[in-house]
Design an enzyme around this catalytic site. Structure first.
Site, PDB file in Angstrom:
ATOM      1  N   HIS A 182      18.471  -1.200  -0.585  1.00 46.29           N
ATOM      2  CA  HIS A 182      20.085  -0.781  -0.747  1.00 46.29           C
ATOM      3  C   HIS A 182      21.092  -2.078  -0.388  1.00 46.29           C
ATOM      4  O   HIS A 182      20.826  -2.820   0.492  1.00 46.29           O
ATOM      5  CB  HIS A 182      20.393   0.292   0.186  1.00 46.29           C
ATOM      6  CG  HIS A 182      21.551   1.054  -0.234  1.00 46.29           C
ATOM      7  ND1 HIS A 182      22.894   0.752   0.328  1.00 46.29           N
ATOM      8  CD2 HIS A 182      21.782   2.162  -0.816  1.00 46.29           C
ATOM      9  CE1 HIS A 182      24.146   1.661  -0.023  1.00 46.29           C
ATOM     10  NE2 HIS A 182      23.163   2.437  -0.575  1.00 46.29           N
ATOM     11  N   ASP A 201      18.569   7.676  -3.677  1.00 46.17           N
ATOM     12  CA  ASP A 201      18.499   7.933  -5.056  1.00 46.17           C
ATOM     13  C   ASP A 201      16.896   8.269  -5.419  1.00 46.17           C
ATOM     14  O   ASP A 201      16.490   8.854  -6.407  1.00 46.17           O
ATOM     15  CB  ASP A 201      19.061   6.792  -5.747  1.00 46.17           C
ATOM     16  CG  ASP A 201      20.494   6.619  -5.622  1.00 46.17           C
ATOM     17  OD1 ASP A 201      21.139   7.442  -5.854  1.00 46.17           O
ATOM     18  OD2 ASP A 201      20.854   5.674  -5.201  1.00 46.17           O
TER      19      ASP A 201
HETATM   20  N1  ACO Z   1      12.130  -4.237  -5.517  1.00 46.12           N
HETATM   21  C1  ACO Z   1      11.334  -5.149  -5.323  1.00 46.12           C
HETATM   22  N2  ACO Z   1      12.133  -6.324  -4.559  1.00 46.12           N
HETATM   23  C2  ACO Z   1      13.243  -6.139  -4.124  1.00 46.12           C
HETATM   24  C3  ACO Z   1      13.737  -4.887  -4.175  1.00 46.12           C
HETATM   25  C4  ACO Z   1      13.203  -3.903  -5.108  1.00 46.12           C
HETATM   26  N3  ACO Z   1      13.697  -2.755  -5.489  1.00 46.12           N
HETATM   27  N4  ACO Z   1      14.998  -4.940  -3.801  1.00 46.12           N
HETATM   28  C5  ACO Z   1      15.162  -6.054  -3.379  1.00 46.12           C
HETATM   29  N5  ACO Z   1      14.056  -6.872  -3.413  1.00 46.12           N
HETATM   30  C6  ACO Z   1      13.706  -8.129  -3.007  1.00 46.12           C
HETATM   31  C7  ACO Z   1      14.363  -9.270  -3.764  1.00 46.12           C
HETATM   32  O1  ACO Z   1      13.854  -9.614  -4.890  1.00 46.12           O
HETATM   33  C8  ACO Z   1      14.659 -10.188  -2.628  1.00 46.12           C
HETATM   34  O2  ACO Z   1      13.403 -10.904  -2.318  1.00 46.12           O
HETATM   35  P1  ACO Z   1      13.253 -12.565  -1.842  1.00 46.12           P
HETATM   36  O3  ACO Z   1      14.147 -12.565  -0.527  1.00 46.12           O
HETATM   37  O4  ACO Z   1      11.887 -12.974  -2.068  1.00 46.12           O
HETATM   38  O5  ACO Z   1      14.082 -13.335  -2.981  1.00 46.12           O
HETATM   39  C9  ACO Z   1      14.969  -9.518  -1.252  1.00 46.12           C
HETATM   40  O6  ACO Z   1      14.350  -8.089  -1.547  1.00 46.12           O
HETATM   41  C10 ACO Z   1      16.361  -9.132  -1.103  1.00 46.12           C
HETATM   42  O7  ACO Z   1      17.094  -8.599  -2.164  1.00 46.12           O
HETATM   43  P2  ACO Z   1      18.419  -8.667  -2.643  1.00 46.12           P
HETATM   44  O8  ACO Z   1      18.580  -8.657  -3.873  1.00 46.12           O
HETATM   45  O9  ACO Z   1      19.134  -9.787  -1.654  1.00 46.12           O
HETATM   46  O10 ACO Z   1      18.938  -7.553  -1.890  1.00 46.12           O
HETATM   47  P3  ACO Z   1      20.183  -6.768  -2.366  1.00 46.12           P
HETATM   48  O11 ACO Z   1      20.750  -6.161  -1.041  1.00 46.12           O
HETATM   49  O12 ACO Z   1      21.253  -7.578  -2.820  1.00 46.12           O
HETATM   50  O13 ACO Z   1      19.970  -5.562  -3.209  1.00 46.12           O
HETATM   51  C11 ACO Z   1      19.564  -3.459  -4.312  1.00 46.12           C
HETATM   52  C12 ACO Z   1      20.032  -4.234  -2.945  1.00 46.12           C
HETATM   53  C13 ACO Z   1      20.576  -4.237  -5.511  1.00 46.12           C
HETATM   54  C14 ACO Z   1      20.134  -2.151  -4.237  1.00 46.12           C
HETATM   55  C15 ACO Z   1      18.178  -3.972  -4.674  1.00 46.12           C
HETATM   56  O14 ACO Z   1      17.553  -3.527  -3.557  1.00 46.12           O
HETATM   57  C16 ACO Z   1      17.685  -3.102  -5.746  1.00 46.12           C
HETATM   58  O15 ACO Z   1      17.755  -3.684  -6.784  1.00 46.12           O
HETATM   59  N6  ACO Z   1      17.086  -1.869  -5.593  1.00 46.12           N
HETATM   60  C17 ACO Z   1      16.485  -0.981  -6.720  1.00 46.12           C
HETATM   61  C18 ACO Z   1      17.661  -0.466  -7.412  1.00 46.12           C
HETATM   62  C19 ACO Z   1      18.315   0.709  -6.614  1.00 46.12           C
HETATM   63  O16 ACO Z   1      17.341   1.469  -6.029  1.00 46.12           O
HETATM   64  N7  ACO Z   1      19.457   0.991  -6.497  1.00 46.12           N
HETATM   65  C20 ACO Z   1      20.246   1.794  -5.909  1.00 46.12           C
HETATM   66  C21 ACO Z   1      20.836   1.435  -4.490  1.00 46.12           C
HETATM   67  S1  ACO Z   1      21.409   2.963  -3.874  1.00 46.12           S
HETATM   68  C22 ACO Z   1      22.940   3.029  -4.588  1.00 46.12           C
HETATM   69  O17 ACO Z   1      23.631   1.906  -4.973  1.00 46.12           O
HETATM   70  C23 ACO Z   1      23.811   4.155  -4.477  1.00 46.12           C
END
Ligand code: ACO
Length: 438
Positions: free
Chosen positions: A315, A373
């Protein structure tokens, strides 16, 4: 203040422009909890500078007393009440009252509120005719944003946004009619007849009946389904200044009527980066297909060169376990047991994915927990709701928060139309070249 009291200067932050040496003291805007802000309004006048914050991640666009989030600590409060307590003890209508008024209602006030909402569940027959103008395969969000905006045409008095009584009537109308309009989109999608509201039922029961009842057969309301749906509604009722809420505030700041304002919020929520996440969870589970394929998808999620991510994990704001996910998980498991569907491939895949991700070092070290979600997608699927309706359910819940935020914004004594600025990076002045000379 008496003259012998020490003068305590108001807290400020000084900004100095290194190019010119000029500086300005900017007042600090105090919060009651969490980060305070800097009032940057004197910046332009004093230093001819604007703030630059694409995505507004470091910008407080307003003062608000409605919802508080601390993503690092995993906190979510509505009007100061922790979401865990509201989800366990409250109802969606009580939470709506709380969001709108700021306080929990007394029993008579809640009864009165419920009556007022119930009085507004019917929609004009003319509105029902709109549905038949849509293609049979129209996305229900396209239908919903159209019909909600069209309500403006039925309530011209709602234009009087300066009148608090008028605003309140619009709030009852929107909260009352939204389930009827959403269920109408669902029925149209399925080619089934519209079911009119039954005002003897509770808010959630009535919604489920309008979705699932058929004129030819009696409809039995399952209390576990009601509780699961009620928890989704409470958990999604408000979430501070996210994209759709900010859209509602900005659209409403022009003093357009609340139906048009909320329709703008619906448009923003529809986007896959916002309200579409639980829909994405379902698509991913279908793509995985079977428990035996999970390791391959986990490997893809970890691979930096593969854009695949586990939907429903992680998130942007919560870097602890999303407090809403913990609550909704309980209802999700109860519902899967009640419906006896844990063994079905899709739900089996979901539960196994959750187990593996929670034990895997990649996800643990990055604090990637299942989010709200992930579970709401599973619940809505188990309830037999089409995936395209998932964001519509989100709209129903968020309507309460949007209206509370809109009302708070309109009631501000110095409320003005929102007008962000920009840093211009285009061409500087140049002369028009006649077509023949280009
Ligand atoms: N699956 C695999 N790896 C992930 C995921 C995921 N769902 N989410 C983050 N990561 C990894 C990234 O690749 C990154 O790895 P690294 O450090 O090796 O480069 C690390 O975790 C940090 O990720 P960020 O992208 O910096 O995290 P951010 O806070 O920007 O992203 C987000 C948050 C966009 C929600 C992300 O976790 C994601 O895409 N999740 C899946 C989609 C989802 O469920 N969205 C709903 C969120 S709830 C809402 O908005 C109501």
């Amino acid at each position: 203040m008496s003259s012998d009291q020490p003068h305590i200067p108001a807290p400020t932050v000084t900004v100095t422009d290194n190019r010119t040496g000029s500086s300005v003291d900017l007042p600090i805007v105090s919060s009651s909890h969490g980060a305070s802000g800097i009032d940057v309004r004197p910046l332009q006048k004093s230093l001819d500078l604007l703030t630059f914050d694409p995505g507004f991640m470091s910008t407080a666009s307003c003062r608000s007393a409605i919802t508080y989030i601390d993503g690092g600590a995993g906190l979510l409060w509505y009007r100061g009440y922790p979401i865990e307590q509201l989800a366990e003890k409250s109802s969606f209508l009580e939470v709506s009252y709380l969001l709108l008024s700021g306080e929990l209602p007394s029993a008579p006030h809640l009864d009165r509120f419920r009556d007022l909402i119930t009085q507004h569940t019917m929609v004009h027959e003319g509105v029902l005719k709109f549905y038949h103008g849509f293609r049979h395969d129209a996305h229900p969000m396209a239908i919903l944003l159209g019909v909600v905006g069209a309500l403006s045409a039925f309530y011209p008095e709602a234009m009087e946004v300066s009148d608090p009584a008028c605003r309140m009537t619009s709030a009852y109308r929107l909260i009352g009619k939204m389930p009827t309009l959403a269920a109408g989109a669902f029925k149209y999608l399925r080619g089934e007849p519209f079911i009119y509201p039954d005002d003897s039922l509770g808010y959630i029961e009535n919604f489920l009946r309008m979705m699932f009842a058929l004129p030819a057969a009696p409809y039995r309301i399952n209390p576990v389904m009601v509780r699961a749906m009620e928890s989704i509604f409470i958990l999604h009722a408000d979430h501070e200044q996210n994209a759709s809420t900010s859209t509602v505030r900005l659209a409403g700041s022009s003093r357009v009527n609340p139906f048009a304002t909320i329709s703008a919020g619906i448009s923003s929520l529809w986007g896959p980066s916002h309200g579409g996440a639980n829909e994405a969870v379902l698509h991913m589970l279908q793509q995985i297909g079977d428990v035996k394929n999970i390791p391959q998808f986990i490997a893809r999620a970890k691979d930096r060169n593969d854009p695949f991510r586990l939907m429903g994990f992680g998130h942007r704001v919560y870097k602890q376990y999303d407090p809403r996910a913990r609550i909704i998980r309980k209802h999700c498991m109860e519902l899967l047991d009640e419906l006896d569907v844990r063994g079905q491939p899709l739900f089996k895949t979901a539960l196994e994915l959750e187990r593996i991700a929670l034990e895997d070092d990649y996800f643990i070290s990055r604090q990637l927990y299942p989010n709200v979600d992930f579970y709401s997608g599973i619940i809505l699927k188990a309830l037999g709701i089409d995936t395209s309706m998932f964001t519509v359910i989100f709209v129903l819940a968020r309507t309460a928060g949007w209206i509370a935020q809109w009302m708070e914004m309109i009631a501000e004594p110095d409320q003005r139309i929102g007008r962000p600025r920009q840093i211009y990076v285009g061409q500087t002045q140049r002369d028009y070249v006649p077509l023949a000379a280009r």
